[in-house]
Design a protein around this motif. Sequence first.
Motif, mmCIF file in Angstrom:
data_model
loop_
_atom_site.group_PDB
_atom_site.id
_atom_site.type_symbol
_atom_site.label_atom_id
_atom_site.label_comp_id
_atom_site.label_asym_id
_atom_site.label_seq_id
_atom_site.Cartn_x
_atom_site.Cartn_y
_atom_site.Cartn_z
ATOM 1 N N GLY A 1 -17.192 -3.294 4.608
ATOM 2 C CA GLY A 1 -16.779 -4.148 3.502
ATOM 3 C C GLY A 1 -15.747 -3.509 2.591
ATOM 4 N N LEU A 2 -15.821 -2.194 2.404
ATOM 5 C CA LEU A 2 -14.844 -1.532 1.533
ATOM 6 C C LEU A 2 -13.473 -1.456 2.191
ATOM 7 N N ALA A 3 -13.414 -1.202 3.498
ATOM 8 C CA ALA A 3 -12.124 -1.177 4.212
ATOM 9 C C ALA A 3 -11.484 -2.563 4.171
ATOM 10 N N MET A 4 -12.296 -3.608 4.389
ATOM 11 C CA MET A 4 -11.791 -4.980 4.322
ATOM 12 C C MET A 4 -11.288 -5.288 2.908
ATOM 13 N N SER A 5 -12.078 -4.906 1.909
ATOM 14 C CA SER A 5 -11.707 -5.166 0.507
ATOM 15 C C SER A 5 -10.407 -4.468 0.136
ATOM 16 N N LYS A 6 -10.233 -3.257 0.634
ATOM 17 C CA LYS A 6 -9.008 -2.501 0.334
ATOM 18 C C LYS A 6 -7.768 -3.256 0.840
ATOM 19 N N ILE A 7 -7.849 -3.791 2.043
ATOM 20 C CA ILE A 7 -6.725 -4.542 2.618
ATOM 21 C C ILE A 7 -6.483 -5.821 1.829
ATOM 22 N N SER B 1 -3.111 -7.047 -0.956
ATOM 23 C CA SER B 1 -2.277 -8.253 -0.938
ATOM 24 C C SER B 1 -2.557 -9.172 -2.125
ATOM 25 N N ASN B 2 -3.759 -9.109 -2.674
ATOM 26 C CA ASN B 2 -4.116 -9.943 -3.824
ATOM 27 C C ASN B 2 -5.069 -9.165 -4.727
#
Length: 192
Positions: free
Chosen positions: A67-73, A77-78
């Motif tokens: 979840g943190l890797a996804m959140s970072k991406i 962008s937003n």
Amino acid sequence: MVASNLKDITLLYIEDETMIRDEFIEIFENEVRALYVGSNGKEGLELYEKHQPDVIITDIRMPLMDGLAMSKIILASNPNVPIIVSSAFNDTDYLMKAIKLGIQHYLLKPVNLQELFTTLDKAALQVLQSRRLKESEKLLTQYKDAVDKSEIVSKADSKGDITYVNEAFCKISGYTKEELIGKSHNIVRHQD
């Protein structure tokens, strides 16, 4: 259990544990305008890119992408999308990583529903206020454009120096915007 602002938002929910995911799908599906569900960070990222949901709730440890890797991406962008992280791990390292990423909220499992909905309602309010601000800015721009097309307009600061002129003002005065901005209105005053 509905919070007042949830009916107007879209929600992305990512959870790898099937039983928890199914339970929360039942809770969320009638509370929000649209619900998108993923079982890992990779799916969550694909759903985010496809649907651009207003708020995200994600688990931390999941297969393929956490979840943190996804959140970072997503935050790259937003940076304004509210993300709520839920985790069974009471680990300060995860908490610090989440804070450094700009995560809005961190909830420990088992999640207290009242706390979750209070947090979700705050995130929804943030989204709705941002949406209203954008709509107001758009409306003001439309009003400005309408006035600029039909009227002669100039604006000055408290010292009387010109800060804005529209095309009609430039045309009638015979000066360009560059020649007028920063000058006193006396520049366009006729000697009579």
